[in-house]
Design a protein around this motif. Structure first.
Motif, PDB file in Angstrom:
ATOM      1  N   ASP A  33      12.027 -27.832   1.375  1.00  0.00           N
ATOM      2  CA  ASP A  33      12.268 -29.204   0.694  1.00  0.00           C
ATOM      3  C   ASP A  33      12.851 -28.933  -0.723  1.00  0.00           C
ATOM      4  OD1 ASP A  33      12.265 -31.668  -0.378  1.00  0.00           O
ATOM      5  OD2 ASP A  33      10.075 -31.984  -0.786  1.00  0.00           O
ATOM      6  N   ARG A  34      14.165 -28.850  -0.757  1.00  0.00           N
ATOM      7  CA  ARG A  34      14.993 -28.695  -2.070  1.00  0.00           C
ATOM      8  C   ARG A  34      14.545 -29.572  -3.220  1.00  0.00           C
ATOM      9  NH1 ARG A  34      18.279 -24.761  -1.138  1.00  0.00           N
ATOM     10  NH2 ARG A  34      18.957 -24.396   1.143  1.00  0.00           N
ATOM     11  N   ASP A  35      14.102 -30.793  -2.939  1.00  0.00           N
ATOM     12  CA  ASP A  35      13.721 -31.639  -4.049  1.00  0.00           C
ATOM     13  C   ASP A  35      11.910 -31.448  -4.294  1.00  0.00           C
ATOM     14  OD1 ASP A  35      16.189 -32.821  -4.033  1.00  0.00           O
ATOM     15  OD2 ASP A  35      15.880 -34.226  -2.205  1.00  0.00           O
ATOM     16  N   ALA A  36      11.408 -30.658  -3.798  1.00  0.00           N
ATOM     17  CA  ALA A  36       9.999 -30.467  -3.963  1.00  0.00           C
ATOM     18  C   ALA A  36       9.888 -30.399  -5.633  1.00  0.00           C
ATOM     19  CB  ALA A  36       9.515 -29.170  -3.126  1.00  0.00           C
ATOM     20  N   ALA A  37       8.756 -30.895  -6.097  1.00  0.00           N
ATOM     21  CA  ALA A  37       8.268 -30.835  -7.253  1.00  0.00           C
ATOM     22  C   ALA A  37       7.860 -29.504  -7.541  1.00  0.00           C
ATOM     23  CB  ALA A  37       7.237 -31.751  -7.610  1.00  0.00           C
ATOM     24  N   PRO A  38       8.230 -28.812  -8.716  1.00  0.00           N
ATOM     25  CA  PRO A  38       7.840 -27.418  -9.165  1.00  0.00           C
ATOM     26  C   PRO A  38       6.328 -27.201  -9.235  1.00  0.00           C
ATOM     27  CG  PRO A  38       9.745 -28.459 -10.642  1.00  0.00           C
ATOM     28  CD  PRO A  38       9.346 -29.696  -9.627  1.00  0.00           C
ATOM     29  N   GLY A  39       5.823 -28.396  -9.514  1.00  0.00           N
ATOM     30  CA  GLY A  39       4.368 -28.389  -9.474  1.00  0.00           C
ATOM     31  C   GLY A  39       3.575 -28.184  -8.112  1.00  0.00           C
ATOM     32  N   LEU A  40       4.494 -28.661  -7.195  1.00  0.00           N
ATOM     33  CA  LEU A  40       3.849 -28.349  -5.820  1.00  0.00           C
ATOM     34  C   LEU A  40       4.140 -26.704  -5.351  1.00  0.00           C
ATOM     35  CD1 LEU A  40       2.845 -29.033  -3.178  1.00  0.00           C
ATOM     36  CD2 LEU A  40       5.051 -30.146  -2.443  1.00  0.00           C
ATOM     37  N   LEU A  41       5.473 -26.404  -5.623  1.00  0.00           N
ATOM     38  CA  LEU A  41       5.764 -24.961  -5.332  1.00  0.00           C
ATOM     39  C   LEU A  41       4.859 -24.065  -6.190  1.00  0.00           C
ATOM     40  CD1 LEU A  41       9.372 -25.056  -5.732  1.00  0.00           C
ATOM     41  CD2 LEU A  41       8.259 -25.475  -3.856  1.00  0.00           C
ATOM     42  N   TRP A  42       4.503 -24.451  -7.375  1.00  0.00           N
ATOM     43  CA  TRP A  42       3.419 -23.508  -8.008  1.00  0.00           C
ATOM     44  C   TRP A  42       2.072 -23.587  -7.254  1.00  0.00           C
ATOM     45  CZ3 TRP A  42      -0.477 -25.552 -11.721  1.00  0.00           C
ATOM     46  CH2 TRP A  42      -1.079 -24.629 -12.270  1.00  0.00           C
ATOM     47  N   LEU A  43       1.931 -24.916  -6.949  1.00  0.00           N
ATOM     48  CA  LEU A  43       0.201 -24.649  -6.033  1.00  0.00           C
ATOM     49  C   LEU A  43       0.385 -24.065  -4.797  1.00  0.00           C
ATOM     50  CD1 LEU A  43      -0.524 -28.659  -6.407  1.00  0.00           C
ATOM     51  CD2 LEU A  43      -1.428 -26.640  -7.714  1.00  0.00           C
ATOM     52  N   GLY A  44       1.643 -24.046  -4.208  1.00  0.00           N
ATOM     53  CA  GLY A  44       1.823 -23.297  -2.912  1.00  0.00           C
ATOM     54  C   GLY A  44       1.529 -21.579  -3.407  1.00  0.00           C
ATOM     55  N   ALA A  45       2.135 -21.085  -4.511  1.00  0.00           N
ATOM     56  CA  ALA A  45       1.920 -19.714  -4.729  1.00  0.00           C
ATOM     57  C   ALA A  45       0.199 -19.403  -5.171  1.00  0.00           C
ATOM     58  CB  ALA A  45       2.839 -19.480  -6.226  1.00  0.00           C
ATOM     59  N   LEU A  46      -0.324 -20.542  -5.794  1.00  0.00           N
ATOM     60  CA  LEU A  46      -1.533 -20.351  -6.046  1.00  0.00           C
ATOM     61  C   LEU A  46      -2.626 -20.158  -4.933  1.00  0.00           C
ATOM     62  CD1 LEU A  46      -2.408 -22.694  -9.287  1.00  0.00           C
ATOM     63  CD2 LEU A  46      -2.187 -20.052  -9.266  1.00  0.00           C
ATOM     64  N   LEU A  47      -2.091 -21.225  -3.867  1.00  0.00           N
ATOM     65  CA  LEU A  47      -3.102 -21.202  -2.803  1.00  0.00           C
ATOM     66  C   LEU A  47      -2.636 -19.832  -2.082  1.00  0.00           C
ATOM     67  CD1 LEU A  47      -4.416 -22.655  -0.393  1.00  0.00           C
ATOM     68  CD2 LEU A  47      -2.329 -23.670   0.066  1.00  0.00           C
ATOM     69  N   SER A  48      -1.512 -19.213  -1.895  1.00  0.00           N
ATOM     70  CA  SER A  48      -1.619 -18.057  -1.408  1.00  0.00           C
ATOM     71  C   SER A  48      -2.348 -16.987  -2.120  1.00  0.00           C
ATOM     72  CB  SER A  48       0.097 -17.597  -1.329  1.00  0.00           C
ATOM     73  OG  SER A  48       0.028 -16.261  -0.847  1.00  0.00           O
ATOM     74  N   ARG A  49      -2.608 -17.078  -3.460  1.00  0.00           N
ATOM     75  CA  ARG A  49      -3.346 -16.054  -4.212  1.00  0.00           C
ATOM     76  C   ARG A  49      -4.709 -16.296  -3.944  1.00  0.00           C
ATOM     77  NH1 ARG A  49      -3.466 -10.939  -6.629  1.00  0.00           N
ATOM     78  NH2 ARG A  49      -5.657 -10.996  -6.421  1.00  0.00           N
ATOM     79  N   GLN A  50      -5.085 -17.485  -3.646  1.00  0.00           N
ATOM     80  CA  GLN A  50      -6.681 -17.939  -3.344  1.00  0.00           C
ATOM     81  C   GLN A  50      -7.008 -17.310  -1.922  1.00  0.00           C
ATOM     82  OE1 GLN A  50      -7.983 -18.673  -6.411  1.00  0.00           O
ATOM     83  NE2 GLN A  50      -8.773 -20.683  -5.380  1.00  0.00           N
ATOM     84  N   LEU A  51      -6.038 -17.482  -1.035  1.00  0.00           N
ATOM     85  CA  LEU A  51      -6.364 -16.925   0.374  1.00  0.00           C
ATOM     86  C   LEU A  51      -6.490 -15.416   0.351  1.00  0.00           C
ATOM     87  CD1 LEU A  51      -3.742 -19.038   2.521  1.00  0.00           C
ATOM     88  CD2 LEU A  51      -6.155 -19.126   2.442  1.00  0.00           C
ATOM     89  N   ALA A  52      -5.862 -14.756  -0.738  1.00  0.00           N
ATOM     90  CA  ALA A  52      -5.891 -13.315  -0.781  1.00  0.00           C
ATOM     91  C   ALA A  52      -7.211 -12.913  -1.401  1.00  0.00           C
ATOM     92  CB  ALA A  52      -4.699 -12.776  -1.542  1.00  0.00           C
ATOM     93  N   ASP A  53      -7.812 -13.876  -2.265  1.00  0.00           N
ATOM     94  CA  ASP A  53      -9.297 -13.697  -2.593  1.00  0.00           C
ATOM     95  C   ASP A  53     -10.135 -14.145  -2.079  1.00  0.00           C
ATOM     96  OD1 ASP A  53      -8.013 -12.237  -5.061  1.00  0.00           O
ATOM     97  OD2 ASP A  53      -7.786 -14.230  -6.131  1.00  0.00           O
ATOM     98  N   GLY A  54      -9.970 -14.535  -0.761  1.00  0.00           N
ATOM     99  CA  GLY A  54     -10.876 -14.983   0.424  1.00  0.00           C
ATOM    100  C   GLY A  54     -11.285 -16.574   0.203  1.00  0.00           C
ATOM    101  N   HIS A  55     -10.502 -17.206  -0.494  1.00  0.00           N
ATOM    102  CA  HIS A  55     -10.752 -18.810  -0.274  1.00  0.00           C
ATOM    103  C   HIS A  55      -9.986 -19.074   0.836  1.00  0.00           C
ATOM    104  CE1 HIS A  55     -12.393 -18.278  -4.438  1.00  0.00           C
ATOM    105  NE2 HIS A  55     -11.359 -17.671  -4.946  1.00  0.00           N
TER     106      HIS A  55
END
Length: 662
Positions: A34-56
C-alpha cells in the motif's frame, strides 16, 4: 512524514540496535502493498516484528507510550507515536489491516483485534488454540467407574490434612480431555503422570479389550531424554498388574518427531486432515511450547483424545513467540475451583479444597492442578528457599540467603575471569554436605575437571572392544552432565561466546584438553539446528571422543546418548557421529538458561552480566536456580541480582482473554 523520511528513522533504529533489518523488511513489504500507507502504520509494522522476536504475540497499542519510554526513542518518533495513540481507529481503515472480529479483508497481512495488532498468522494461531482448548473443556465426559477406589489404591492416605494435589491432578485428568498439571522442581510431576497413566490404563482395560494408545512427548531432545530416563524406572515400581504395566509406554519423543516434521516447511505430516493415532498424549516441559507448536499439536489430536500438559509455570517461556503455559496457569495459585468441583473432588479423593473455591470459576480452572509440595527442596534447602524468594520478588530475602553460609548455595558477587575459570574447572570452593543415612560427610562440588580426568582414567585398554568404548562414552557423558555453567546472554565477556572461549583456554592451559579450538577429544558440543538426516535435534549435547573404527584405529567421533535422539528406544544406547557429518554445532562449556530448560545438573553455576539487560528477569533467575539438584553457584553483583529479581517477563498476548470469554 514521507515514507523516505520514515525509513531514514528506521535505519537509525537499526544502527542503535532498537530494531533489526528484518523488522525494516516487514515495514518495506507493507509499504509496497500500500503505497499510500500512513507512516505510523509502517512504523507499527516494524515494532510488531520486533515484538515477535522478543516473544510477544502482538503489539498492544495501549502500551506504546511505555514501550517508547523504555527504549528511549529519539524525538523524531514522537509524532508517529501521537498519530497512532490519539487516533487508533484510523488503522482499521487501511487495506493492510483486517478487523479482529471478522478477519476481513482476508488479504490484509495485519489484524487489529481490540487494541492488539497482530500478524495474521499469529492471530489465526491464537484463535485456533483458544477455540480448541475451549471445545475440549466443553466436551461432556462420563465419570469412570471405580475411579475413587483406584485413586485410593494408587495414592495411600497421608498423615497431614492438606490436599493431596497429585491425587487431585489424576482425578481431574480422568474426567476430561484437557488437563494442565503444573508445579516446581521436585513436586512430583513425573511421578504423578506415571500414576495417572496406570490409573487410566487400569480403568480402560477393565472395560475394553484394547488398551489406550498413549504417546509421551517433550519439546526438545534433551527434555525427552530426561523424561525417558525418569519414567522408565517409575513404571517398574507402579502398583498395577503386569498387563497394565506393559501397556504404559516409556519411550518419549520430541514434538517435532511426533508430528512428523518435514524439512524446509513449517507444516507437519500429522494435522487436522491426518490426525495422530492415539488416545492420550502427555507433553512434558510445556513451558517451552510456543503458540505455533501448540496450535499444531491441538490440530493433530483426534477430537476425543486426551491431552495432558506438564510444566513449571514459573520457568522461562518458549524462545519463540507466546507464553502458552503461563497464559493457561495465570490463576493457578488461587485455584479458582467451583463449589461443584470441590464437592466432587472431596467425594472422589477425600481432599478438602474449599480454601481454593472462588466465585469467578472458569472452565479451564476446573481442569488445572498445581502441585505445591517440593520433595527435592525442603524448607531447609537453600536452593529451594532461594527459588521461592525469587518467585516472590523478595529481594531482601534473596540477598539474605546468598549472604548467609549454606550447604548448597554459593555467591560470587564479583565475576572476574580468573574466578569464573576456577569455578568452571574445579567447582569453586564449594563443598556439599551429604547425608548417606548414617553419617554426614562433605563432597567438593564438581566442575569440568571431573569428566575430563574420568575420560583419561577410564579409557578402555583394548582399541577393538566396542562395548567397552560405549560404556566409557556413557560414563563420560554422565560425568559431564554433573556440572553446567549457565549464562543469561549469548554475547559479551559474560555471555556464552566469551565464556566458552575463556573456559576452553583455561582447560588447555592446565593440560586437560589438547586444544582450545576446532575438534578435539573432550570437546562438548550442542546442536543448534535440527538434523533430520541424522535424527538429531536442536539442543542435543554430545562429547567428542576417540573411538575405534572398523580397523581398530582411533578416530574422533561425537558420542550422544541415544535417548536424546529422534530414533531412540533405549535410555542407555550410545550413538556415535563423525564430526564431518554434523552441521551447525557450538561448544557448550557454557549455555544459555533457555537452552538448559528440560535439564538438571548436580552443580549449576549461573553467570549474570555486569550491565543491565531486559533479559535479566525473575523467570530467568528462577529457571537457572532450579536446574541445580544439589548445589547452586550464582555469579553476579548485588545490584544485578536485585534487578533480575524485580524485573518480570511480560509477553503480550490475547490468549488468556480468549480462554476466559464466555
Amino acid at each position: 512524514m514521507s515514507h523516505d523520511a520514515l525509513f531514514e528513522l528506521l535505519d537509525q533504529a537499526v544502527a542503535t540496535l532498537r530494531l533489526r533489518p528484518l523488522d525494516i523488511a516487514l515495514a518495506r513489504f507493507l509499504a509496497e502493498r500500500d503505497r499510500d500507507a500512513a507512516p505510523g502504520l509502517l512504523w507499527l509494522g516494524a515494532l510488531l516484528s520486533r515484538q515477535l522476536a522478543d516473544g510477544h504475540l502482538c503489539l498492544d497499542l495501549e502500551a506504546l507510550s511505555a514501550l517508547a519510554d523504555e527504549q528511549d526513542w529519539p524525538p523524531g518518533w514522537r509524532p508517529l507515536l501521537r498519530a497512532t495513540t490519539e487516533n487508533p481507529a484510523a488503522l482499521s481503515r487501511s487495506p493492510l489491516v483486517a478487523d479482529g472480529h471478522s478477519g476481513y479483508p482476508a488479504s490484509a497481512p495485519l489484524v487489529l483485534d481490540g487494541t492488539r495488532l497482530y500478524l495474521r498468522r499469529y492471530w489465526n494461531h491464537e484463535r485456533q488454540v483458544a477455540a480448541a482448548i475451549r471445545a475440549r473443556l466443553a466436551q461432556p465426559q462420563a465419570m469412570p467407574e471405580q475411579l475413587a477406589d483406584e485413586l485410593t489404591r494408587l495414592f495411600p492416605a497421608h498423615a497431614d490434612k492438606t490436599p493431596d494435589w497429585p491425587k487431585i491432578a489424576c482425578a481431574l485428568a480422568a474426567r476430561g480431555t484437557f488437563t494442565v498439571i503444573t508445579g516446581g522442581p521436585g513436586t512430583g510431576k513425573t511421578t504423578t503422570v506415571v500414576r495417572l497413566l496406570g490409573l487410566l490404563q487400569t480403568l480402560q482395560l477393565r472395560q475394553h479389550a484394547r488398551p489406550l494408545r498413549i504417546r509421551l512427548a517433550a519439546p526438545t531432545g534433551k527434555a525427552a531424554a530426561r523424561l525417558n530416563a525418569s519414567i522408565a524406572a517409575q513404571i517398574a515400581q507402579l502398583d498395577v498388574d503386569d498387563a497394565t504395566r506393559a501397556a504404559i509406554p516409556a519411550e518419549v519423543v520430541t514434538l517435532h518427531r511426533l508430528l512428523g516434521a518435514r524439512p524446509d516447511t513449517r507444516r507437519f505430516r500429522h494435522d487436522r486432515g491426518n490426525p495422530l493415532h492415539l488416545d492420550l498424549l502427555v507433553v512434558d516441559e510445556a513451558s517451552m511450547i510456543d503458540l505455533e507448536m501448540m496450535s499444531a499439536v491441538l490440530a493433530a489430536l483426534p477430537p476425543t483424545a486426551r491431552l495432558i500438559l506438564l510444566g513449571d509455570k514459573d520457568q522461562l517461556s518458549s524462545v519463540e513467540a507466546g507464553a502458552v503455559l503461563g497464559d493457561l496457569c495465570r490463576r493457578a495459585e488461587a485455584g479458582h475451583y467451583s463449589a461443584a468441583t470441590a464437592d466432587w473432588l472431596h467425594e472422589t479423593t477425600g481432599s478438602d479444597i474449599r480454601a481454593f473455591v472462588c466465585d469467578d470459576a472458569q472452565p479451564l480452572d476446573q481442569q488445572l492442578a498445581m502441585l505445591r509440595h517440593s520433595h527435592r527442596f525442603g524448607d531447609s534447602s537453600g536452593i529451594g528457599q532461594l527459588a521461592r524468594a525469587v518467585n516472590a520478588g523478595d529481594t531482601d530475602r534473596v540477598h539474605a540467603l546468598l549472604a548467609a553460609p549454606s550447604t548448597d548455595l554459593a555467591w560470587l558477587p564479583i565475576s572476574q575471569h580468573k574466578q569464573l575459570a576456577e569455578l568452571a574447572i574445579d567447582g569453586g570452593d564449594a563443598h556439599l554436605s551429604v547425608n548417606d543415612g548414617s553419617t554426614i560427610h562433605h563432597e567438593r562440588a564438581v566442575g569440568y575437571r571431573h569428566y575430563l580426568e574420568l575420560l583419561r582414567r577410564e579409557r578402555p585398554a583394548s582399541a577393538i572392544d566396542a562395548a567397552a568404548h560405549d560404556h566409557w562414552a556413557r560414563d563420560v557423558l554422565q560425568a559431564f552432565n554433573r556440572f553446567q555453567l549457565l549464562c543469561a546472554l549469548r554475547q559479551g565477556p559474560h555471555g556464552v561466546e566469551g565464556l566458552n572461549e575463556l573456559i576452553a583456554d583455561a582447560l588447555h592451559a592446565q593440560g586437560l584438553i589438547e586444544s582450545s579450538h576446532g575438534w578435539y577429544e573432550g570437546r562438548p558440543i550442542m546442536l543448534t539446528r535440527n538434523d533430520y538426516s541424522l535424527g538429531l535435534a536442536n539442543g542435543d549435547v554430545g562429547i567428542c571422543l576417540r573411538k575405534p573404527d572398523e580397523r581398530g584405529h582411533l578416530r574422533l567421533s561425537v558420542a550422544f546418548l541415544a535417548s536424546a535422539t529422534a530414533d531412540s528406544t533405549s535410555s542407555t544406547r550410545i550413538r556415535h557421529v563423525v564430526p564431518a557429518r554434523l552441521g551447525e554445532v557450538a561448544t557448550v562449556y557454557a549455555m544459555t538458561v533457555h537452552k538448559s530448560q528440560g535439564s538438571e545438573f548436580e552443580h549449576t553455576a549461573l553467570v549474570l552480566p555486569t550491565e543491565t539487560s531486559n533479559v535479566l528477569t525473575r523467570e530467568l533467575l528462577y529457571t537457572g536456580i532450579t536446574r541445580a539438584r544439589r548445589w547452586f553457584s550464582l555469579i553476579g553483583s548485588e545490584a544485578i541480582v536485585d534487578l533480575a529479581t524485580r524485573q518480570r517477563t511480560r509477553r503480550y498476548s490475547g490468549l488468556a482473554e480468549r480462554l476466559s470469554t464466555d
